[in-house]
Design a protein around this motif. Structure first.
Motif, PDB file in Angstrom:
ATOM      1  N   ASN A 152     -39.907   7.151  -2.796  1.00 36.95           N
ATOM      2  CA  ASN A 152     -41.116   7.623  -2.141  1.00 36.95           C
ATOM      3  C   ASN A 152     -40.953   7.849  -0.663  1.00 36.95           C
ATOM      4  O   ASN A 152     -41.933   7.931   0.047  1.00 36.95           O
ATOM      5  CB  ASN A 152     -42.223   6.575  -2.336  1.00 36.95           C
ATOM      6  N   ARG A 153     -39.707   7.925  -0.211  1.00 36.53           N
ATOM      7  CA  ARG A 153     -39.502   8.066   1.223  1.00 36.53           C
ATOM      8  C   ARG A 153     -40.215   9.284   1.745  1.00 36.53           C
ATOM      9  O   ARG A 153     -40.140  10.356   1.169  1.00 36.53           O
ATOM     10  CB  ARG A 153     -38.018   8.224   1.518  1.00 36.53           C
ATOM     11  N   THR A 154     -40.862   9.092   2.887  1.00 34.62           N
ATOM     12  CA  THR A 154     -41.523  10.229   3.479  1.00 34.62           C
ATOM     13  C   THR A 154     -40.558  10.981   4.381  1.00 34.62           C
ATOM     14  O   THR A 154     -39.665  10.389   4.970  1.00 34.62           O
ATOM     15  CB  THR A 154     -42.744   9.766   4.289  1.00 34.62           C
ATOM     16  N   THR A 155     -40.737  12.268   4.469  1.00 39.06           N
ATOM     17  CA  THR A 155     -39.883  13.033   5.369  1.00 39.06           C
ATOM     18  C   THR A 155     -40.550  13.227   6.726  1.00 39.06           C
ATOM     19  O   THR A 155     -39.988  13.824   7.614  1.00 39.06           O
ATOM     20  CB  THR A 155     -39.582  14.418   4.771  1.00 39.06           C
ATOM     21  N   ALA A 156     -41.759  12.702   6.865  1.00 41.36           N
ATOM     22  CA  ALA A 156     -42.452  12.872   8.144  1.00 41.36           C
ATOM     23  C   ALA A 156     -41.736  12.075   9.231  1.00 41.36           C
ATOM     24  O   ALA A 156     -41.165  11.023   8.980  1.00 41.36           O
ATOM     25  CB  ALA A 156     -43.899  12.391   8.023  1.00 41.36           C
ATOM     26  N   ARG A 157     -41.772  12.578  10.420  1.00 47.51           N
ATOM     27  CA  ARG A 157     -41.133  11.904  11.527  1.00 47.51           C
ATOM     28  C   ARG A 157     -42.191  11.518  12.546  1.00 47.51           C
ATOM     29  O   ARG A 157     -43.174  12.220  12.721  1.00 47.51           O
ATOM     30  CB  ARG A 157     -40.105  12.827  12.177  1.00 47.51           C
ATOM     31  N   ILE A 158     -41.948  10.407  13.237  1.00 51.80           N
ATOM     32  CA  ILE A 158     -42.897   9.957  14.236  1.00 51.80           C
ATOM     33  C   ILE A 158     -42.742  10.789  15.498  1.00 51.80           C
ATOM     34  O   ILE A 158     -43.609  10.803  16.351  1.00 51.80           O
ATOM     35  CB  ILE A 158     -42.708   8.454  14.520  1.00 51.80           C
ATOM     36  N   ARG A 160     -40.582  10.413  17.909  1.00 52.38           N
ATOM     37  CA  ARG A 160     -40.467   9.542  19.075  1.00 52.38           C
ATOM     38  C   ARG A 160     -39.659  10.175  20.196  1.00 52.38           C
ATOM     39  O   ARG A 160     -39.951   9.991  21.367  1.00 52.38           O
ATOM     40  CB  ARG A 160     -39.807   8.243  18.632  1.00 52.38           C
ATOM     41  N   PHE A 161     -38.621  10.907  19.838  1.00 53.74           N
ATOM     42  CA  PHE A 161     -37.744  11.442  20.883  1.00 53.74           C
ATOM     43  C   PHE A 161     -37.932  12.935  21.069  1.00 53.74           C
ATOM     44  O   PHE A 161     -37.092  13.593  21.649  1.00 53.74           O
ATOM     45  CB  PHE A 161     -36.285  11.119  20.550  1.00 53.74           C
TER      46      PHE A 161
END
Lengths: 175, 284
Positions: A152-158, A160-161
């Protein structure tokens, strides 16, 4: 895996173009090669080999009796070469192969082809093991839960960089 | 026309009024219209749908709690006299989000995802915050609350949080929020299963260290095999984790070494949880 070459009859490459081939000088960049198998009946196509002579794209159309590559009757190879640099292009040494007479699939995973030899637990009489059925049931559930999280890993990224464009090289060069 | 008394429960005043004599024409219409315009009809419908979705053991307290959490009370309607402070508001929001998240078990995927959406919206609402959206600090608070309420040990929770937490000032997108929530609830269930497993291994009052380690190693092996995407790995894992293979692994472990010390519950849970956490994808 053994393979058997299937004798084929390759009809010459026909350039597709509008108008009469003889009178109009043009290189349309599309060639069609038809392949029939007059001596062999419908067969299961396993492999096609060829030597490419400046062809850029290849499409294959198959005439068959069933789904997949079972019972192939005819093949049409459509060659494309859009570049004007390569006016002549074709496929050479076309060969077709089907499955050998007996080809046991050697892709069994090891647990199927080499079942663990039946080992009698040696210590069973001396010291009682925890109930293997219950252990197995709990461990399998734990495995399933872990697999679910991995799947169920999400591909969304936070993000951050991520920079928002203020480090554009043109702007920096003005300082 | 005489009105007949029916022994039915007073479900909705409007429908009963409709069944009564037609001489009440105008009054009937205005009652139904009043309820619809006040939003009561749609709210009741949403409440009933929620009950059907959640199927709680005690529906009536569930409904009472549901209405309580809708946050309908405003000072004008006789709610709290003063508007509550910012911190209290945030705590209320977290509490409400938690309530939504617990309505459905994570395995009821559609219902769980719906509830996650509602919780996310509830936390992202601007209210008196400067900026709408979910900030990292509230998200981390929520994660800690879930783990604490689920009584997960601190040694297990903190490595997980290190992986899925966001920094206080960061804006948390919905996908990351959903993944974090799912991971927390699944971890809690994983720890519960590991606990039950320890109970099985602890049959004589002492969980043999060699046996515990052998079982954990077998699980780790089955999880490692899954780094390829073929469906056959499920079958392979299933055969590795079947009772026969596990019995053999435990038996071999007892034969291999002579030590007889016990593994304590906390150590077992921590080792098991680390296998789970290793498969969690870190944020950032």
């Amino acid at each position: 895996m053994s393979r058997v070459q299937v004798p084929c009859h390759i009809k010459g490459a026909v350039a597709l173009q509008v108008g009469d081939v003889r009178t109009v000088q043009g290189r349309p960049g599309v060639l069609v090669i038809d392949v029939t198998f007059p001596t062999a009946g419908p067969f299961e196509l396993q492999e096609i080999t060829f030597k490419n002579y400046y062809t850029a794209f290849l499409s294959i159309r198959v005439r068959q009796m069933l789904c997949d590559m079972d019972k192939v009757l005819e093949l049409r190879l459509i060659l494309r070469q859009p570049s004007p640099l390569w006016l002549n292009f074709t496929l050479e040494e076309l060969q077709f192969f089907q499955h050998g007479p007996q080809s046991p699939s050697s892709a069994f995973t090891k647990w199927l082809s080499h079942p663990a030899p039946y080992e009698q637990p040696a210590l069973l009489l001396q010291q009682a093991l925890p109930d293997p059925d219950k252990v197995s049931s709990e461990v399998q559930q734990m495995w399933m839960l872990t697999e679910m999280i991995r799947a169920n890993r999400t591909t969304a990224r936070i993000g951050r960089f991520d920079v928002d464009g203020c480090y554009d090289l043109n702007l920096l060069s003005y300082t | 026309m005489a009105e007949k008394r029916r022994p039915t429960a007073p479900v909705a005043g409007a429908s009963e009024a409709r069944r009564a004599s037609p001489a009440r024409g105008l009054a009937t219409e205005s009652e139904e219209e009043f309820l619809r315009q006040a939003g009561v009809t749609s709210m009741l419908r949403a409440a009933l749908l929620k009950v059907l979705e959640a199927r709680p053991d005690e529906p009536l307290p569930f409904l009472a709690h549901y209405f309580d959490n809708l946050g309908l009370r405003s000072p004008a309607n006789g709610g709290a006299g003063e508007p509550p402070g910012l911190l209290l508001l945030q705590q209320q929001r977290i509490g409400r989000a938690l309530w939504h998240l617990r309505l459905a078990h994570h395995s009821q995927r559609t219902a769980f995802n719906n509830n996650v959406s509602v919780a996310y919206e509830c936390l992202s609402a601007s209210g008196r915050k400067k900026r709408p959206g979910l900030d990292g600090r509230t998200y981390s608070e929520l994660l800690k609350r879930i783990c604490r309420d689920g009584e997960a040990p601190e040694e297990i929770v903190s490595p997980l949080l290190q992986k899925i937490q966001c920094r206080d000032h960061e804006a948390v997108p919905f996908d990351i929020f959903r993944y974090g929530m799912l991971t927390c609830f699944v971890l809690l269930e994983f720890v519960a299963r590991a606990d039950a497993l320890y109970e099985v291994l602890d049959d004589s009052g002492q969980a043999d260290r060699r046996v515990c380690q052998a079982v954990l190693d077998t699980l780790e092996g089955a999880l490692l095999a899954g780094d390829f995407e073929a469906p056959s790995r499920y079958l392979e894992a299933g055969s590795q984790l079947g009772p026969d293979c596990l019995a053999l692994a435990m038996d071999r472990a007892l034969l291999a070494r002579k030590s007889n010390s016990a593994m304590l519950r906390d150590e077992f849970l921590e080792k098991a949880a680390s296998l789970f956490i290793a498969k969690v994808r870190p944020v950032g």
